[in-house]
Write a protein that holds these residues in place. Structure first.
Motif, PDB file in Angstrom:
ATOM      1  N   GLU A   1     -45.196  27.116 -14.559  1.00 14.37           N
ATOM      2  CA  GLU A   1     -44.678  26.704 -15.863  1.00 14.37           C
ATOM      3  C   GLU A   1     -43.531  25.717 -15.635  1.00 14.37           C
ATOM      4  N   ARG A   2     -43.735  24.495 -16.104  1.00 12.15           N
ATOM      5  CA  ARG A   2     -42.756  23.436 -15.878  1.00 12.15           C
ATOM      6  C   ARG A   2     -42.768  22.496 -17.066  1.00 12.15           C
ATOM      7  N   TYR A   3     -41.556  21.992 -17.455  1.00 12.08           N
ATOM      8  CA  TYR A   3     -41.448  21.107 -18.599  1.00 12.08           C
ATOM      9  C   TYR A   3     -40.615  19.883 -18.227  1.00 12.08           C
ATOM     10  N   GLU A   4     -40.954  18.780 -18.864  1.00  8.07           N
ATOM     11  CA  GLU A   4     -40.149  17.567 -18.757  1.00  8.07           C
ATOM     12  C   GLU A   4     -39.439  17.359 -20.092  1.00  8.07           C
ATOM     13  N   VAL A   5     -38.120  17.206 -20.051  1.00  8.45           N
ATOM     14  CA  VAL A   5     -37.302  17.051 -21.256  1.00  8.45           C
ATOM     15  C   VAL A   5     -36.663  15.667 -21.222  1.00  8.45           C
ATOM     16  N   GLU A   6     -36.884  14.895 -22.275  1.00  2.31           N
ATOM     17  CA  GLU A   6     -36.266  13.571 -22.411  1.00  2.31           C
ATOM     18  C   GLU A   6     -35.266  13.613 -23.563  1.00  2.31           C
ATOM     19  N   VAL A   7     -34.038  13.224 -23.278  1.00  2.00           N
ATOM     20  CA  VAL A   7     -32.979  13.145 -24.285  1.00  2.00           C
ATOM     21  C   VAL A   7     -32.741  11.676 -24.583  1.00  2.00           C
ATOM     22  N   ALA A   8     -33.036  11.227 -25.807  1.00  2.00           N
ATOM     23  CA  ALA A   8     -32.954   9.812 -26.181  1.00  2.00           C
ATOM     24  C   ALA A   8     -32.028   9.638 -27.376  1.00  2.00           C
ATOM     25  N   PRO A   9     -30.758   9.284 -27.139  1.00  2.72           N
ATOM     26  CA  PRO A   9     -29.866   8.969 -28.271  1.00  2.72           C
ATOM     27  C   PRO A   9     -30.284   7.657 -28.918  1.00  2.72           C
ATOM     28  N   ASN A  10     -29.954   7.471 -30.176  1.00  2.00           N
ATOM     29  CA  ASN A  10     -30.363   6.243 -30.857  1.00  2.00           C
ATOM     30  C   ASN A  10     -29.604   5.018 -30.342  1.00  2.00           C
ATOM     31  N   VAL A  11     -28.530   5.241 -29.623  1.00  2.00           N
ATOM     32  CA  VAL A  11     -27.817   4.167 -28.937  1.00  2.00           C
ATOM     33  C   VAL A  11     -27.521   4.658 -27.524  1.00  2.00           C
ATOM     34  N   GLY A  12     -27.914   3.862 -26.566  1.00  2.00           N
ATOM     35  CA  GLY A  12     -27.657   4.263 -25.199  1.00  2.00           C
ATOM     36  C   GLY A  12     -28.950   4.424 -24.418  1.00  2.00           C
ATOM     37  N   VAL A  13     -28.844   5.023 -23.213  1.00  2.00           N
ATOM     38  CA  VAL A  13     -29.962   5.158 -22.273  1.00  2.00           C
ATOM     39  C   VAL A  13     -30.506   6.577 -22.338  1.00  2.00           C
ATOM     40  N   ALA A  14     -31.856   6.679 -22.355  1.00  2.00           N
ATOM     41  CA  ALA A  14     -32.491   7.996 -22.376  1.00  2.00           C
ATOM     42  C   ALA A  14     -32.357   8.656 -21.012  1.00  2.00           C
ATOM     43  N   ARG A  15     -32.281   9.965 -20.998  1.00  2.00           N
ATOM     44  CA  ARG A  15     -32.180  10.743 -19.771  1.00  2.00           C
ATOM     45  C   ARG A  15     -33.367  11.696 -19.687  1.00  2.00           C
ATOM     46  N   VAL A  16     -33.906  11.893 -18.465  1.00  2.00           N
ATOM     47  CA  VAL A  16     -35.075  12.751 -18.248  1.00  2.00           C
ATOM     48  C   VAL A  16     -34.720  13.796 -17.209  1.00  2.00           C
ATOM     49  N   MET A  17     -35.066  15.045 -17.476  1.00  2.00           N
ATOM     50  CA  MET A  17     -34.860  16.126 -16.513  1.00  2.00           C
ATOM     51  C   MET A  17     -36.010  17.114 -16.647  1.00  2.00           C
ATOM     52  N   GLN A  18     -36.149  18.045 -15.699  1.00  2.00           N
ATOM     53  CA  GLN A  18     -37.208  19.057 -15.706  1.00  2.00           C
ATOM     54  C   GLN A  18     -36.581  20.443 -15.720  1.00  2.00           C
TER      55      GLN A  18
END
Length: 610
Positions: free
Chosen positions: A547-564
Motif C-alpha cells: 500500500e503506497r500513495y503519491e501526494v502532490e501539494v500544489a498551491p495556486n502560487v508557487g511550486v508543487a511538491r510531491v512526496m510518498q
C-alpha cells in the motif's frame, strides 16, 4: 451410374439421378441384363457380387473435381410400401421358428453376430414370448389363455427356507432402472435417429438404453418404451411354486393364475425334481396407460445474409474478481444484419504497416451507438433522472430490464464511451432504438468518466462471451482489422492502451481537518481493483504488492511538491502553510494517487483555503 447387386446389374424404373456428391439409386424390378462393361470387367478378374454386397459403378466420373480422391458417398435404399410384420422378420432370420405375431413395424435392419442377438433386440422391446410346442420353438406376442392353478395343487418347495406353497422374492428398487431410453429411426424425420424416454420415480438411479434398428413412429415408440419400463418394474416380483406331475405340460412363456393372488404370472422356467414340478414365475405386467408423442419439428434459422461487420475496440477496465496482470483490450464485433456470425481478426501495433493474425471474433456482441448524449450523473447513488437512447447495430438485438437484486449481481453492465454503466430499465422505442434508465454510473472505477458524454459514442454490452481479448502493452496503439464473409472492405478500429485493468482505483472520501496546531490533516479511503463482491465482515483486498500513495501539494502560487506515504493520510504542516502564504498562495490543491504494481491510479483531489 448403375448399381450392381446380387450378381446382377439393376437399372431403376424411376431412373438414376445425380446428387451433389455422387449418384442416388432407386432400384426396382427393371432391366436386369448384364452390361457389357461389367461383363468385361468380370472377365478381367474383377470381384463378382455376392448376396448382401452391392457395387456402385460410375462411368465418366471425374475425380479431379474431388482432388483425385473418391468422395464420400451415401446411398438411399427405398423399400416396399407398408409395414413389415415381426413374424416375417423372425421367419427370415430363423426359418425353424414357428411364429404367431401380429405386431408390425416400418422396417428393421438385422444386425449383430448371431440370429439370437438380432431377435433378442426385438424381444427386448416388444412383449414376445418364446415357447416349445413339442415340434419346434414358437415365438408369439400373445401368451394365450392363463392356466388357473388350484389351491390343492400347490406343494412345498424342496430346499426352500420355509415350507410354503408359494415362495416370493422381490428385487430392491435401487437395482431397477429409473428411466429407459429407446433409440429408433423415425420415418417422419426422414429416417433420422430419434429417442423416446420413459421415466418412473423411485429409489433407483440407473438409466437403461435400448438401440432398436427399426423404423417406428413417435407415438408407437413412446408406447413401447413405457410398456418395457413397466414390465421391468413388474418383473421385480418373482415366485416359486411346486406342482404335481400332471402339470408337466406347462412350459415357459405360459401365463398362470395363482389362488389368492391378484394378477397373472408368467412361467420363466420349470424343472422336474423329486416327483414334483418346480416352477419359477415372474409377475406379468398388465396393460399400460396410453401415451402420445410426436416426432417434433425441425427448427431452422432463417437464411439471411451475413452482412458487413461493425467493430469497436476499447481498453477494458477491471471486470472480473481476479486481478489482471496484463492490459485487457477487448474487441467487440457484430453485423448490421442478423445473419452475421463471426469475422477473422488481424492486429497491428505499427499503425497498419504490418499485420498479424489475431484469431477470430467472439460471438456477436450486443452493441450500437448513443443516439443521445448521456447526461452527467452521480456515481454514488442510483440515477433515477438521467436517460440515454441507444441505437443497436441491427434490429435483432434486444435488451432487457433488471431488478435491484440483478443489478447488485452485476447484470445489464455496459460501456458507453469511457464509462461503465448498469441500467435497470430498457424501453424499446422501435427500429432498434432503446431508452435506458434507472442507471448506476461510473461502475468498475470509471467514475471519472461520468461527465462530458456526447451522441455517437460506442455502446457495448460487456458480456465476456461476446468479447475477444487481445494482448498488448501499456502505451501501445492497437489497430484491429475484421474480415467477415460479407465484408467487401475490412472493418477497422484503433485505440490507445493505457492499461485500465492494471490501474488501482483512485482513493475516495477525501476530507481535511484544520487542527489547533495549525496543521491540516488530509485523510482518504483506498479502493481496490479486486474484491468487487464486497463480502461482509472482511476488508476489501489490497490488490497490489504494497500500500503506497503519491501526494502532490500544489498551491495556486508557487511550486508543487510531491512526496510518498504508506498511510491513507497526509499532514499539511503549519510551516508549509506559512511558507505558501508567504509566497502569495491563497489556496492549495492536494492530489492523492495510489501507486500500484503496474500503474498509478487517477488522482483524487481536495482544495482548501489557506
Amino acid at each position: 451410374g448403375r448399381i450392381w447387386a446380387d450378381g446382377k446389374l439393376l437399372r431403376g424404373e424411376a431412373g438414376d439421378f445425380k446428387t451433389e456428391t455422387g449418384y442416388r439409386f432407386h432400384s426396382g424390378s427393371g432391366d436386369q441384363a448384364v452390361d457389357p462393361l461389367i461383363a468385361a470387367a468380370e472377365g478381367a478378374g474383377a470381384a463378382p457380387a455376392y448376396r448382401g454386397i452391392a457395387y456402385a459403378v460410375f462411368e465418366d466420373f471425374q475425380l479431379g473435381d474431388y482432388g483425385n480422391r473418391i468422395p464420400s458417398l451415401s446411398f438411399e435404399v427405398i423399400g416396399d410400401e407398408g409395414n413389415v410384420g415381426l413374424g416375417a422378420i423372425a421367419a427370415e432370420l430363423a426359418p425353424q421358428l414357428s411364429t404367431d405375431i401380429e405386431a408390425s413395424i416400418g422396417g428393421y435392419a438385422a444386425e449383430g453376430d448371431s440370429v439370437r442377438g438380432a431377435i433378442e433386440v426385438l424381444a427386448g422391446v416388444f412383449p414376445l414370448s418364446l415357447g416349445d410346442n413339442g415340434e419346434a420353438l414358437t415365438l408369439g406376442d400373445t401368451p394365450g389363455a392363463p392356466v388357473a392353478i388350484a389351491t390343492d395343487e400347490l406343494g412345498s418347495i424342496a430346499g426352500a427356507k420355509r415350507a410354503e406353497p408359494v415362495t416370493f422374492a422381490q428385487r430392491s428398487a435401487a437395482q431397477q432402472s429409473e428411466s429407459l431410453a429407446l433409440a429408433y429411426y423415425d420415418a417422419a424425420r426422414d429416417y433420422l435417429p430419434a429417442t423416446q424416454t420413459a421415466r418412473r420415480d423411485g429409489g433407483a438411479r440407473r438409466t437403461d438404453r435400448i438401440d432398436l434398428p427399426a423404423t417406428l413412429d413417435a407415438g408407437a415408440a413412446r408406447q413401447y418404451c413405457e410398456a418395457r419400463l413397466s414390465r421391468n418394474w413388474a418383473e421385480r416380483l418373482t415366485a416359486r411354486i411346486g406342482l404335481p406331475p400332471r402339470r408337466l405340460a406347462l412350459a415357459p412363456g405360459q401365463l398362470v393364475a395363482l389362488p389368492g393372488q391378484a394378477g397373472l404370472w408368467m412361467i420363466r422356467a420349470t424343472a422336474f425334481s423329486g416327483g414334483a414340478i418346480e416352477v419359477d414365475l415372474v409377475r406379468h405386467a398388465t396393460a399400460t396407460l396410453a401415451y402420445s408423442s410426436d416426432s417434433g419439428r425441425h427448427v431452422s434459422e432463417a437464411d439471411v445474409a451475413h452482412g458487413p461487420t461493425t467493430l469497436t475496440i476499447f481498453d477494458l477496465p477491471p471486470l472480473g474478481d481476479s486481478i489482471a496482470t496484463t492490459p485487457q483490450v477487448a474487441v467487440a464485433a457484430a453485423g448490421i444484419s442478423v445473419g452475421w456470425r463471426r469475422a477473422s481478426l488481424s492486429l497491428s501495433r505499427d499503425a497498419g504497416q504490418s499485420w498479424i493474425d489475431a484469431g477470430g471474433s467472439a460471438a456477436p456482441a450486443i452493441m450500437g451507438i448513443a443516439a443521445t448524449a448521456l447526461p452527467d450523473g452521480p456515481a454514488t447513488i442510483l440515477d433515477l433522472v438521467g436517460t440515454v437512447d441507444v441505437t443497436m447495430v441491427n434490429i435483432g438485438m434486444d435488451l432487457a430490464d433488471a431488478d435491484d437484486a440483478a443489478l447488485l449481481r452485476g447484470d445489464n453492465i455496459a460501456m458507453i464511451g469511457d464509462e461503465v454503466i448498469q441500467f435497470g430499465r430498457a424501453d424499446p422505442l422501435g427500429a432498434g432504438r432503446w431508452r435506458l434508465s434507472q442507471l448506476l454510473r461510473g461502475r468498475r472505477g470509471t467514475d471519472h468518466a461520468t461527465g462530458g458524454h456526447s451522441a455517437g459514442e460506442a455502446f457495448v454490452m460487456l458480456d465476456p462471451d461476446s468479447l475477444a481479448l487481445v494482448t498488448s502493452n501499456i502505451g501501445d496503439t492497437l489497430s484491429i482489422m475484421a474480415t467477415g464473409i460479407g465484408d467487401a472492405v475490412p472493418a477497422m478500429a484503433s485505440t490507445g492502451v493505457e492499461g485500465r485493468s492494471l490501474r488501482p482505483l483512485s482513493p475516495c472520501h477525501v476530507r481535511s481537518e484544520r487542527r489547533d496546531t495549525g496543521e491540516t490533516r488530509v485523510q482518504w479511503i483506498r479502493r481496490s481493483r479486486a474484491g468487487w463482491s464486497w463480502p461482509d465482515g472482511v476488508e476489501v483486498p489490497l490488490g497490489e504488492e504494497i500500500e503506497r500513495y503519491e501526494v502532490e501539494v500544489a498551491p495556486n502560487v508557487g511550486v508543487a511538491r510531491v512526496m510518498q506515504t504508506g498511510d491513507a493520510a497526509y499532514s499539511y504542516s503549519q510551516a508549509d502553510r506559512l511558507a505558501d502564504i508567504a509566497a502569495g498562495a491563497t489556496s492549495v490543491v492536494i492530489s492523492i494517487s495510489q501507486i500500484g504494481q503496474f500503474a498509478r491510479s487517477r488522482p483524487a483531489t481536495i482544495q482548501f483555503q489557506l
